[in-house]
Design a protein around this motif. Structure first.
Motif, PDB file in Angstrom:
ATOM      1  N   TYR A  23       0.819  -1.210   0.000  1.00  0.00           N
ATOM      2  CA  TYR A  23       0.000   0.000   0.000  1.00  0.00           C
ATOM      3  C   TYR A  23       0.855   1.262   0.000  1.00  0.00           C
ATOM      4  N   HIS A  24       2.068   1.164   0.463  1.00  0.00           N
ATOM      5  CA  HIS A  24       2.897   2.359   0.673  1.00  0.00           C
ATOM      6  C   HIS A  24       4.196   2.263  -0.127  1.00  0.00           C
ATOM      7  N   GLY A  25       4.087   1.926  -1.399  1.00  0.00           N
ATOM      8  CA  GLY A  25       5.282   1.775  -2.216  1.00  0.00           C
ATOM      9  C   GLY A  25       5.883   3.088  -2.679  1.00  0.00           C
ATOM     10  N   GLY A  26       5.116   4.170  -2.675  1.00  0.00           N
ATOM     11  CA  GLY A  26       5.647   5.471  -3.077  1.00  0.00           C
ATOM     12  C   GLY A  26       5.451   5.764  -4.544  1.00  0.00           C
ATOM     13  N   ILE A  27       5.452   7.072  -4.873  1.00  0.00           N
ATOM     14  CA  ILE A  27       5.168   7.484  -6.247  1.00  0.00           C
ATOM     15  C   ILE A  27       6.338   7.224  -7.196  1.00  0.00           C
ATOM     16  N   ARG A  28       7.503   6.846  -6.658  1.00  0.00           N
ATOM     17  CA  ARG A  28       8.633   6.515  -7.538  1.00  0.00           C
ATOM     18  C   ARG A  28       8.518   5.110  -8.119  1.00  0.00           C
ATOM     19  N   THR A  29       7.527   4.340  -7.679  1.00  0.00           N
ATOM     20  CA  THR A  29       7.366   2.971  -8.178  1.00  0.00           C
ATOM     21  C   THR A  29       6.095   2.817  -9.002  1.00  0.00           C
ATOM     22  N   LEU A  30       5.561   3.918  -9.518  1.00  0.00           N
ATOM     23  CA  LEU A  30       4.320   3.842 -10.283  1.00  0.00           C
ATOM     24  C   LEU A  30       4.524   3.110 -11.604  1.00  0.00           C
ATOM     25  N   ILE A  31       3.553   2.285 -11.945  1.00  0.00           N
ATOM     26  CA  ILE A  31       3.535   1.582 -13.231  1.00  0.00           C
ATOM     27  C   ILE A  31       2.114   1.650 -13.781  1.00  0.00           C
ATOM     28  N   PRO A  32       1.929   1.441 -15.091  1.00  0.00           N
ATOM     29  CA  PRO A  32       0.564   1.432 -15.640  1.00  0.00           C
ATOM     30  C   PRO A  32      -0.281   0.352 -14.965  1.00  0.00           C
ATOM     31  N   LYS A  33      -1.539   0.639 -14.759  1.00  0.00           N
ATOM     32  CA  LYS A  33      -2.422  -0.314 -14.086  1.00  0.00           C
ATOM     33  C   LYS A  33      -2.474  -1.646 -14.820  1.00  0.00           C
ATOM     34  N   THR A  34      -2.408  -1.619 -16.133  1.00  0.00           N
ATOM     35  CA  THR A  34      -2.501  -2.847 -16.919  1.00  0.00           C
ATOM     36  C   THR A  34      -1.308  -3.765 -16.704  1.00  0.00           C
ATOM     37  N   GLY A 100      -1.122   5.881 -13.290  1.00  0.00           N
ATOM     38  CA  GLY A 100      -0.526   4.629 -12.848  1.00  0.00           C
ATOM     39  C   GLY A 100      -0.812   4.328 -11.388  1.00  0.00           C
ATOM     40  N   VAL A 101      -0.338   3.162 -10.956  1.00  0.00           N
ATOM     41  CA  VAL A 101      -0.512   2.717  -9.569  1.00  0.00           C
ATOM     42  C   VAL A 101       0.828   2.226  -9.042  1.00  0.00           C
ATOM     43  N   VAL A 102       0.954   2.177  -7.739  1.00  0.00           N
ATOM     44  CA  VAL A 102       2.164   1.653  -7.111  1.00  0.00           C
ATOM     45  C   VAL A 102       2.330   0.188  -7.494  1.00  0.00           C
ATOM     46  N   LYS A 103       3.534  -0.220  -7.827  1.00  0.00           N
ATOM     47  CA  LYS A 103       3.769  -1.605  -8.213  1.00  0.00           C
ATOM     48  C   LYS A 103       3.357  -2.536  -7.078  1.00  0.00           C
ATOM     49  N   GLY A 104       2.543  -3.532  -7.410  1.00  0.00           N
ATOM     50  CA  GLY A 104       2.078  -4.487  -6.418  1.00  0.00           C
ATOM     51  C   GLY A 104       0.891  -4.027  -5.611  1.00  0.00           C
ATOM     52  N   PHE A 105       0.355  -2.836  -5.926  1.00  0.00           N
ATOM     53  CA  PHE A 105      -0.751  -2.294  -5.132  1.00  0.00           C
ATOM     54  C   PHE A 105      -1.918  -3.272  -5.134  1.00  0.00           C
ATOM     55  N   PRO A 106      -2.483  -3.598  -3.956  1.00  0.00           N
ATOM     56  CA  PRO A 106      -3.571  -4.575  -3.891  1.00  0.00           C
ATOM     57  C   PRO A 106      -4.822  -4.105  -4.628  1.00  0.00           C
ATOM     58  N   GLU A 107      -5.638  -5.063  -5.030  1.00  0.00           N
ATOM     59  CA  GLU A 107      -6.953  -4.766  -5.576  1.00  0.00           C
ATOM     60  C   GLU A 107      -7.938  -4.562  -4.427  1.00  0.00           C
ATOM     61  N   ALA A 108      -8.999  -3.863  -4.710  1.00  0.00           N
ATOM     62  CA  ALA A 108     -10.075  -3.774  -3.733  1.00  0.00           C
ATOM     63  C   ALA A 108     -10.665  -5.167  -3.545  1.00  0.00           C
ATOM     64  N   VAL A 109     -10.846  -5.580  -2.294  1.00  0.00           N
ATOM     65  CA  VAL A 109     -11.334  -6.938  -2.050  1.00  0.00           C
ATOM     66  C   VAL A 109     -12.851  -7.009  -2.116  1.00  0.00           C
ATOM     67  N   MET A 110     -13.531  -5.935  -1.779  1.00  0.00           N
ATOM     68  CA  MET A 110     -14.991  -5.876  -1.887  1.00  0.00           C
ATOM     69  C   MET A 110     -15.378  -4.671  -2.722  1.00  0.00           C
ATOM     70  N   LEU A 116     -18.742   0.232 -11.026  1.00  0.00           N
ATOM     71  CA  LEU A 116     -19.291   1.563 -10.804  1.00  0.00           C
ATOM     72  C   LEU A 116     -18.786   2.600 -11.804  1.00  0.00           C
ATOM     73  N   GLY A 117     -17.806   2.234 -12.629  1.00  0.00           N
ATOM     74  CA  GLY A 117     -17.266   3.186 -13.592  1.00  0.00           C
ATOM     75  C   GLY A 117     -16.274   4.159 -12.986  1.00  0.00           C
ATOM     76  N   LEU A 118     -15.688   3.806 -11.859  1.00  0.00           N
ATOM     77  CA  LEU A 118     -14.678   4.650 -11.220  1.00  0.00           C
ATOM     78  C   LEU A 118     -13.299   4.375 -11.800  1.00  0.00           C
ATOM     79  N   ARG A 119     -12.460   5.373 -11.821  1.00  0.00           N
ATOM     80  CA  ARG A 119     -11.110   5.199 -12.350  1.00  0.00           C
ATOM     81  C   ARG A 119     -10.223   4.510 -11.320  1.00  0.00           C
ATOM     82  N   ASP A 120      -9.532   3.466 -11.747  1.00  0.00           N
ATOM     83  CA  ASP A 120      -8.581   2.779 -10.872  1.00  0.00           C
ATOM     84  C   ASP A 120      -7.174   2.749 -11.464  1.00  0.00           C
ATOM     85  N   ASP A 121      -6.965   3.590 -12.502  1.00  0.00           N
ATOM     86  CA  ASP A 121      -5.670   3.611 -13.176  1.00  0.00           C
ATOM     87  C   ASP A 121      -4.853   4.839 -12.800  1.00  0.00           C
ATOM     88  N   ILE A 122      -5.256   5.537 -11.736  1.00  0.00           N
ATOM     89  CA  ILE A 122      -4.541   6.717 -11.266  1.00  0.00           C
ATOM     90  C   ILE A 122      -4.404   6.645  -9.754  1.00  0.00           C
TER      91      ILE A 122
END
Length: 631
Positions: A23-34, A100-110, A116-122
């Motif tokens: 959860y706390h990888g930092g903005i220096r480890t951002l990668i594309p969500k895909t 992008g998202v932090v590398k290894g960032f977990p998915e929402a579990v619920m 809902l059409g919310l953005r999860d790639d930022i």
């Protein structure tokens, strides 16, 4: 005999699950969500791929201003830009995000971003999310003085991005003026304002009618405001109407345009609440993102609880004004109205007092929505009201979240809706939303082998059903289709009736229909559960059984004017009410209104096995949430 020492209770099973780390990888480890492989949920073979090498740590990226506001189509009136000052020189600053998202960032579990059409790639950091509202710069420069120490990567770059505003000096901002001016500029976008309700406690004439100059509990968002009188107060302690204000009616609104509904954001607070720096940032973000940048689609208002019943706030305007003046930070003054539990007792008199769990029936804990009902009765201009506690937070953008929630709930069909409402959606277990819908249908029609079902068929030795429980029945459940009224419900309320039978409907009824109730937790059936407040029911005939009901934990929700009117009338005319978390949902159930649980994304901090999590969260009858006597 010696003293027998009791062994310490065993810790909850979930405490044995390891903490997640990404959860706390930092903005220096951002990668594309895909390209991201989430740390959780996972299979063990994937867990080796989430570590970050030194070569993967990048320079600090450039943030981007976030603009989730839809383009105004030709069928709607033009949206006019709003500013933070009367001269229209200070623009409302924009929240910034990182692609992008932090590398290894977990998915929402619920819940689900995709559904809902919310953005999860930022993603957002604290400076991009909170900096526009005074975080990260000094009080001398108009900020809040928070975030000046420690790691400040990205703090100063926020204001250097093209199309970004400069640091805003918030020291002289008066939000009541800013919000009223914005609403005035955009008045033609909305439905005309209805005549406000009579404020009998503050302006009671001898003939029982409101004075010719109608008083409102807040600035009317449809008024054209003369700046020379903004800030003056009437006896409610809020800006008074001025001589140059005009009501926007059909004659002044633009013709041949689709008008938008009005929505109030009610912030629930109390008269001696201590506002921290973080609270102020949160409140500024709500006003800026929901009201100003939307062109007045929302109006933020404080509903202030006076916790001393001996203070006659409805009897003395000087007392009212003084308390309201001191109840809010200076920048938010003029945006609130007061209420007390004794006042609710006067408005909603004649209700049976049970002191359920030693709590008064008019108290804020058992009857949170009484002042909301009365607020809506006094303010018919609002089509919807969001009820928000002071501890509600969202790490994303408020408008994007609320707008997508509104669109998704509006699109939901009524067939199977109450049954889906009663369950947490866990994608890693339930699959796609369509898979989830069909699973719920099968669970409802066929039942499950869950041991939690056994209590619903239990009978007493006399053969009569246990009060509050279902009569003996099969494992299956009856699908809700239309109103489910108790015998003594308020009648002749134009309740919604299904256009066809449940079997013939093709998931069409309810589509493109605004939800009367939106919740952020499942609407579970408290019948035959061990929930503390399942029997906190007042005024109903419970001789044979308790009325049908539903509940959602926490009172954060959106309620339509129609629902609030029904709640108000049930309380006034029939002396009916229920525990706060059960009342709006149960009235919706009784009168056939559209209620929707929005499965928003939720995260957990430990590595729960998803199937175990699903069994815990949906541990009630036939796979529903809410638990049961055996859970």
């Amino acid at each position: 005999m010696g003293t027998v020492e009791k062994s310490a209770p065993k810790p909850p099973p979930w405490e044995a699950f390891p903490f997640l780390k990404r959860y706390h990888g930092g903005i220096r480890t951002l990668i594309p969500k895909t390209k991201n492989t989430p740390e959780y949920p996972h299979d063990q073979a994937v867990m080796q791929n989430i570590s970050v090498s030194k070569q993967e740590i990048k320079p600090v990226p450039t943030s981007v201003p976030y603009d989730p506001y839809p383009k105004i189509e030709a069928e709607y009136a033009k949206k006019h830009e709003c500013f933070l000052d009367a001269a229209e020189a200070i623009k409302v600053p924009r929240v910034h995000y990182y692609p992008g998202v932090v590398k290894g960032f977990p998915e929402a579990v619920m819940g689900s971003y995709e559904v809902l059409g919310l953005r999860d790639d930022i993603c957002f950091d604290r400076f991009g999310r909170l900096g526009p509202y005074g975080y990260g710069y000094s009080v001398k420069r108009g900020g809040l003085g928070a975030g000046l120490n420690g790691d400040r990567e990205g703090a100063d770059e926020l204001w250097k991005v093209p199309d970004s505003t400069t640091e805003v000096d918030y020291s002289g901002i008066e939000w009541v003026k800013v919000q009223a001016a914005c609403a005035s500029k955009n008045a033609a976008r909305f439905n005309p304002v209805e005549k406000p309700g009579q404020n009998l406690f503050l302006d009671l004439k001898s003939d029982g009618q409101q004075a010719s100059q109608e008083k409102s509990l807040e600035p009317k968002p449809s008024l054209v405001v003369d700046d020379s009188i903004v800030g003056k107060r009437d006896e409610s302690g809020i800006p008074a109407a001025g001589p140059n204000e005009t009501m926007v009616g059909p004659e002044t609104a633009q013709k041949n345009v689709t008008l938008l509904p009005r929505t109030a954001i009610l912030i629930r607070t109390w008269w001696d609440f201590h506002y921290t720096t973080e609270d102020v940032i949160y409140l500024r973000s709500l006003i800026a993102e929901l009201s100003l940048l939307s062109g007045g689609e929302f109006t933020v208002h404080f509903l202030v609880h006076v916790r001393d019943d001996n203070v006659p706030i409805w009897a003395d305007k000087k007392i009212y004004n003084r308390i309201l003046e001191n109840a809010l930070p200076a920048e938010f003054r003029g945006m609130g109205s007061l209420w007390s539990e004794r006042q609710m007792g006067l408005i909603y008199g004649g209700i049976q007092e049970s002191f359920f769990r030693d709590l008064p029936v008019h108290g804020v804990y058992r009857s949170t929505f009484m002042p909301v009902q009365y607020f809506s009765h006094q303010h018919p201009e609002y089509d919807f009201v969001w009820n928000l506690e002071m501890d509600v937070r969202y790490t994303g953008h408020w408008y994007h979240f609320f707008d997508q929630i509104r669109k998704w709930t509006k699109a939901q069909p009524r067939k199977g809706l109450w049954e889906r409402n009663g369950r947490f959606y866990i994608p890693s277990v339930h699959g796609s939303w369509e898979d989830f819908k069909q699973m719920v249908r099968v669970q409802t029609e066929m039942g499950t082998e869950s041991p939690n079902n056994i209590w619903s068929g239990l009978k007493s030795s006399t053969g009569n059903s246990i009060p509050g429980s279902r009569t003996a029945q099969s494992k299956s459940d009856k699908s809700i289709w239309g109103p489910e009224p108790p015998p003594d419900v308020l009648t002749n309320q134009n309740d919604d009736q299904p256009p066809t039978t449940y079997e013939k409907d093709k998931y069409e009824w309810g589509v493109n229909e605004e939800a009367d109730l939106i919740t952020f937790n499942p609407l579970f059936d408290p019948d035959s559960t061990t929930w503390f407040f399942t029997e906190d029911i007042t005024g109903y005939n419970t001789t044979a059984s308790l009325p049908p009901r539903r509940a959602a934990i926490t009172t954060t929700s959106r309620l339509s004017k129609r629902l609030l009117t029904l709640m108000h009338r049930e309380t006034v005319l029939k002396r009916h009410t229920m525990f706060s978390e059960m009342w709006p949902a149960s009235v919706s159930l009784h009168h056939g209104l559209k209620a929707v649980y929005a499965p928003h994304p939720m995260y957990i901090d430990r590595d729960w096995p998803p199937s175990y999590l699903a069994a815990v969260m949906n541990g009630g009858r036939n796979g529903a949430s809410g638990g049961a006597r055996t859970s």
